[in-house]
Design a protein around this motif. Structure first.
Motif, short mmCIF file in Angstrom:
data_model
loop_
_atom_site.label_atom_id
_atom_site.label_comp_id
_atom_site.label_asym_id
_atom_site.label_seq_id
_atom_site.Cartn_x
_atom_site.Cartn_y
_atom_site.Cartn_z
N GLN A 25 35.02 6.21 29.32
CA GLN A 25 34.74 5.89 30.71
C GLN A 25 35.22 7.01 31.62
O GLN A 25 34.54 7.40 32.56
N HIS A 26 36.41 7.53 31.33
CA HIS A 26 36.95 8.63 32.13
C HIS A 26 36.06 9.87 32.02
O HIS A 26 35.75 10.52 33.04
N VAL A 27 35.65 10.21 30.81
CA VAL A 27 34.79 11.37 30.61
C VAL A 27 33.47 11.17 31.34
O VAL A 27 32.96 12.08 32.00
N SER A 28 32.92 9.99 31.26
CA SER A 28 31.65 9.70 31.93
C SER A 28 31.77 9.86 33.45
O SER A 28 30.88 10.40 34.10
N GLU A 29 32.88 9.41 33.99
CA GLU A 29 33.08 9.48 35.44
C GLU A 29 33.35 10.89 35.93
O GLU A 29 33.05 11.22 37.08
N THR A 30 33.94 11.73 35.07
CA THR A 30 34.35 13.06 35.52
C THR A 30 33.48 14.19 34.99
O THR A 30 33.69 15.34 35.38
N ALA A 31 32.53 13.87 34.13
CA ALA A 31 31.68 14.92 33.55
C ALA A 31 30.82 15.57 34.62
O ALA A 31 30.20 14.89 35.43
N GLU A 32 30.80 16.88 34.61
CA GLU A 32 29.96 17.62 35.55
C GLU A 32 28.58 17.87 34.97
O GLU A 32 27.61 18.04 35.71
N ASP A 33 28.49 17.89 33.65
CA ASP A 33 27.24 18.15 32.97
C ASP A 33 26.49 16.83 32.75
O ASP A 33 27.02 15.89 32.14
N GLU A 34 25.26 16.75 33.23
CA GLU A 34 24.47 15.53 33.13
C GLU A 34 24.18 15.17 31.67
O GLU A 34 24.20 13.99 31.31
N ASP A 35 23.92 16.15 30.83
CA ASP A 35 23.66 15.88 29.42
C ASP A 35 24.89 15.26 28.75
O ASP A 35 24.78 14.30 27.98
N GLN A 36 26.07 15.81 29.04
CA GLN A 36 27.30 15.26 28.48
C GLN A 36 27.48 13.82 28.94
O GLN A 36 27.84 12.95 28.14
N ARG A 37 27.23 13.55 30.20
CA ARG A 37 27.37 12.20 30.74
C ARG A 37 26.42 11.23 30.02
O ARG A 37 26.80 10.11 29.69
N LEU A 38 25.20 11.68 29.74
CA LEU A 38 24.24 10.82 29.04
C LEU A 38 24.70 10.50 27.62
O LEU A 38 24.58 9.36 27.17
N PHE A 39 25.23 11.50 26.91
CA PHE A 39 25.73 11.26 25.56
C PHE A 39 26.93 10.31 25.56
O PHE A 39 27.03 9.41 24.72
N VAL A 40 27.82 10.50 26.52
CA VAL A 40 29.00 9.64 26.61
C VAL A 40 28.58 8.22 26.99
O VAL A 40 29.11 7.25 26.43
N ASP A 41 27.64 8.08 27.91
CA ASP A 41 27.18 6.75 28.29
C ASP A 41 26.52 6.04 27.11
O ASP A 41 26.66 4.82 26.95
N GLU A 42 25.83 6.80 26.27
CA GLU A 42 25.24 6.22 25.06
C GLU A 42 26.35 5.72 24.12
O GLU A 42 26.25 4.63 23.55
N ASP A 43 27.40 6.50 23.99
CA ASP A 43 28.54 6.07 23.17
C ASP A 43 29.21 4.83 23.75
O ASP A 43 29.67 3.96 23.01
N LEU A 44 29.27 4.75 25.07
CA LEU A 44 29.85 3.56 25.70
C LEU A 44 29.02 2.31 25.39
O LEU A 44 29.58 1.23 25.18
N GLU A 45 27.72 2.45 25.36
CA GLU A 45 26.88 1.32 25.01
C GLU A 45 27.13 0.89 23.56
O GLU A 45 27.21 -0.31 23.27
N LYS A 46 27.26 1.86 22.68
CA LYS A 46 27.57 1.55 21.28
C LYS A 46 28.94 0.88 21.17
O LYS A 46 29.14 -0.02 20.36
N MET A 47 29.89 1.35 21.98
CA MET A 47 31.23 0.80 21.96
C MET A 47 31.23 -0.68 22.35
O MET A 47 31.97 -1.48 21.76
N GLU A 48 30.40 -1.05 23.30
CA GLU A 48 30.29 -2.46 23.69
C GLU A 48 29.88 -3.31 22.49
O GLU A 48 30.43 -4.40 22.26
#
Length: 67
Positions: A25-48
């Motif tokens: 969640q922290h990485v997703s909120e602070t990521a400057e790179d949109e691609d990185q944010r998308l990958f992290v958000d995908e991992d967050l969905e898997k984590m749920e």
């Protein structure tokens, strides 16, 4: 093959997963790179999904309520 964990293992696994979720969640909120944010958000969905399954297994195996 299903594995039945003991209560202490469920608690340790839960804490580790929740810590990793907070990190993502922290990485997703602070990521400057949109691609990185998308990958992290995908991992967050898997984590749920993983958290839900661990919670259900703990409840089924030991009537343990993980929060």
């Amino acid at each position: 093959m299903a594995v039945k964990l003991i209560v202490g293992e469920y608690n340790l696994l839960w804490k580790a997963l929740k810590h990793y979720e907070e990190y993502l969640q922290h990485v997703s909120e602070t990521a400057e790179d949109e691609d990185q944010r998308l990958f992290v958000d995908e991992d967050l969905e898997k984590m749920e999904y993983v958290l839900r399954n661990v919670r259900q297994s703990a409840k089924a195996d030991w009537d343990l309520d993980l929060k």
